[in-house]
Design an enzyme around this catalytic site. Sequence first.
Site, PDB file in Angstrom:
ATOM      1  N   CYS A 134      -7.566  -2.263  -4.743  1.00  0.00           N
ATOM      2  CA  CYS A 134      -6.165  -1.891  -4.495  1.00  0.00           C
ATOM      3  C   CYS A 134      -5.295  -3.146  -4.501  1.00  0.00           C
ATOM      4  O   CYS A 134      -4.240  -3.169  -5.126  1.00  0.00           O
ATOM      5  CB  CYS A 134      -6.025  -1.184  -3.142  1.00  0.00           C
ATOM      6  N   CYS A 182       0.861  -1.198   0.000  1.00  0.00           N
ATOM      7  CA  CYS A 182       0.000   0.000   0.000  1.00  0.00           C
ATOM      8  C   CYS A 182       0.892   1.243   0.000  1.00  0.00           C
ATOM      9  O   CYS A 182       0.599   2.244  -0.655  1.00  0.00           O
ATOM     10  CB  CYS A 182      -0.892   0.037   1.241  1.00  0.00           C
ATOM     11  N   ARG A 232     -13.058  -0.921  -2.463  1.00  0.00           N
ATOM     12  CA  ARG A 232     -11.900  -0.050  -2.713  1.00  0.00           C
ATOM     13  C   ARG A 232     -10.598  -0.796  -2.367  1.00  0.00           C
ATOM     14  O   ARG A 232      -9.647  -0.827  -3.146  1.00  0.00           O
ATOM     15  CB  ARG A 232     -12.050   1.232  -1.901  1.00  0.00           C
ATOM     16  N   HIS A 241       0.930   5.088  -1.450  1.00  0.00           N
ATOM     17  CA  HIS A 241       0.257   5.953  -0.476  1.00  0.00           C
ATOM     18  C   HIS A 241       1.109   6.236   0.750  1.00  0.00           C
ATOM     19  O   HIS A 241       0.579   6.453   1.844  1.00  0.00           O
ATOM     20  CB  HIS A 241      -1.072   5.321  -0.049  1.00  0.00           C
TER      21      HIS A 241
END
Lengths: 265, 103, 152, 214
Positions: free
Chosen positions: A226, A174, A222, A178
């Site tokens: 991802c 992730c 969501r 991000h």
Amino acid sequence: MQKTTAVGVAALLLCGLAQAQKSTAEGIAEYRKMLEDGNPADLFEAQGEELWKKKRGPKNASLERCDLGQGPGVVKGAFVTLPRYFADTGKVQDLESRLVSCMEMLQGLDGAEIAKTPFGRGEQNNITALATYVAAASRGLKFNLPQGHAEERRSYEIGKRAFYFRGGSHDFSCASCHGVDGQRVRLQDLPNLTKNPGDGVGFAAWPAYRVSNGQMWGMQLRLNDCFRQQRFPYPGFGSEVTVALATYMGVNAKGAESIAPSIKR
Amino acid sequence: MADPMRIRAQAAGDKTTVRVLMSHEMETGQRKDSAGKTIPAWFIREVSATHNGKPVLQAQWGPSIAKNPFLQFVVKGAKAGDKIAVTWIDNKDDKRTDEAVVS
Amino acid sequence: MTTRRKVLTQSAAVAGLLAGVGLLPGAAQAAWSQAAFEAKSLQEAVKALGGSAPVESKDVTITGPDIAENGAVVPVGAACSLPGVKRLLLLVEKNPNTLAAVFDVSDAVEANIGTRVKMGQSSNVFAVAMMADGKVLYAAKEIKVTLGGCGG
Amino acid sequence: MHTTRFVFAASAAALLLAGCASAPTPAELDAQARQMMKASFRDQGIAKTDRLNQDLGQQACSTDKPPSDEVASQIMSQALSAMKWPTGGQYIGDWREGEKLAQSGRGMTWSDPSDAAKDNGGNCYNCHQIDKKEVSYGTIGPSLWNYGKLRGVNDVAAPVSAPIVQYTWGKLWNSKAYAACSNMPRFGHMKVLDEQQIRHLMALLLDPKSPVNQ
């Protein structure tokens, strides 16, 4: 000497680029602004409200006694405090997995069956509509997830580890996208989810209506997508990794104002 | 049965801005599914609006109107409490009418 | 308890009845202009709707973003500042079928309509006003469609 | 239910280990997180759960802190020694094909039909500016506009170009040879792209005729 020249050229180039980029960014901002008025998420919010009040399932009951953490039936304010620990299930739960628990306990529906249902079908559509309705009731409120229970703190800690977990064919985590401020994939800004990324950004913007496919997406979908784009295997609906990641992002978003349900590319 | 529309009608002076969201796939008939089969066209073809029962707008749409369509128009002379009704009919003859009160 | 949907369902049923006996204004009118919606250009579409050759005009406005983050939903609007507008059209030049929408405007609404269209690629978008005196005026705007997301 | 039982067992174990403390130690949390990753995912299409089996680099680069210098150099030297240089010393392909690969973000997800290189793209524009004509580009990686030109590559076959040509190949094949925790995928090493596809990307970046170097 040579190095100086190269830097000079690069600086010149950058100036030109910054200008071109600005107009693209402005164009995109204008586009997004035009879409704000008339978000089709409203359609799903209305469906969710009706589902919340409708008597359904083997027990022919509505969800109006569902406890989302603020007491039975309290919808307003619940969204900005989830995930949290629930004593009746003995687990930290996010909005969507909590809704499944309520559908099980109050309506007698089969939670395992719902979790197995693919997104966009049957009861999963209902979960998304319900989540949209619940989120909308907290629009404008600030995120403030509880961290008082040991399980809530543990969820945050293992969620953080999942956030940085690299794997798959592309070595992505992730955090690859991000983990820092101010980056984008193509033209999409990537919120830094390791801290409060700002009002209505990141965790504070989902559920959202996806313009690209005309679908309403909750946080579960969501995260699922991802992981798909991370080239990971398939995370189970409501699995511990999805809830722990939501806890990590939700706690980090403390103080951010929710704009969910929002509209996204 | 089709899902309800969301209609907002807001008066400012002697004009009322009406914003409508409709729940519809608006399938073009040009896309293929994962098995390579063409997904048949399915889209709203006609839209009409009335103000207190009197027709004010009539539209024909093609499949290139976006999914879950949005429509905005301005009705002259409508005031708070008036009724705005919108009807759509798709190419399968499914139809839906919803009504909103001007605020 | 009477939910909102029940009310709406009833009104839909009533509307259905009305339409069945030809009482609902509008619903039974004007068949869908198939030829116009199959047209491949602005000129063809206007012709299929019985209009004369379109002329570019400053009195017609086309609104829309310069750049669309996603072609699946592109907000566009058509307006005309002149009196005597009978019809407003929205068209996307490079879509497989150019015509997107036809609006018959009565005197009770402004000649100013907004909606959202799909665009397969960057293209000119047209707003057309068909006037009571037979003139056909139009305005054009280029909208760029970008590829977004991870694309996977 | 399985998860509930696990949570219970884990907290019981934590109690035993820490005597009477209630909070698990960082090492215990590490173990719990690994267990969670195992339990939460399932195979779907070509994306199997073995993708969660981390190698040294993936494991060492899975926190908010960089690995020790020692571990980092171990990752880099492993990557360098596993490097596969192009067959016949042929480094450069067709920049037009390279541009197509750079544009494509496809490949290796559970919704992709196969994990063969032919079905995969390079994802390059997701993170890099490359040809300036493409305005939709990401910024996770540096701009590659004028990549070859800025590095003085006038002739890719010239001996003077060899170091930058080889470095670029190495970066595309296995980026971890030069930065242990690089965000860039190891396209060749992980069989995301094949030799010929990497040649095309090399041409996009280095060929003086490529639009990137105009």
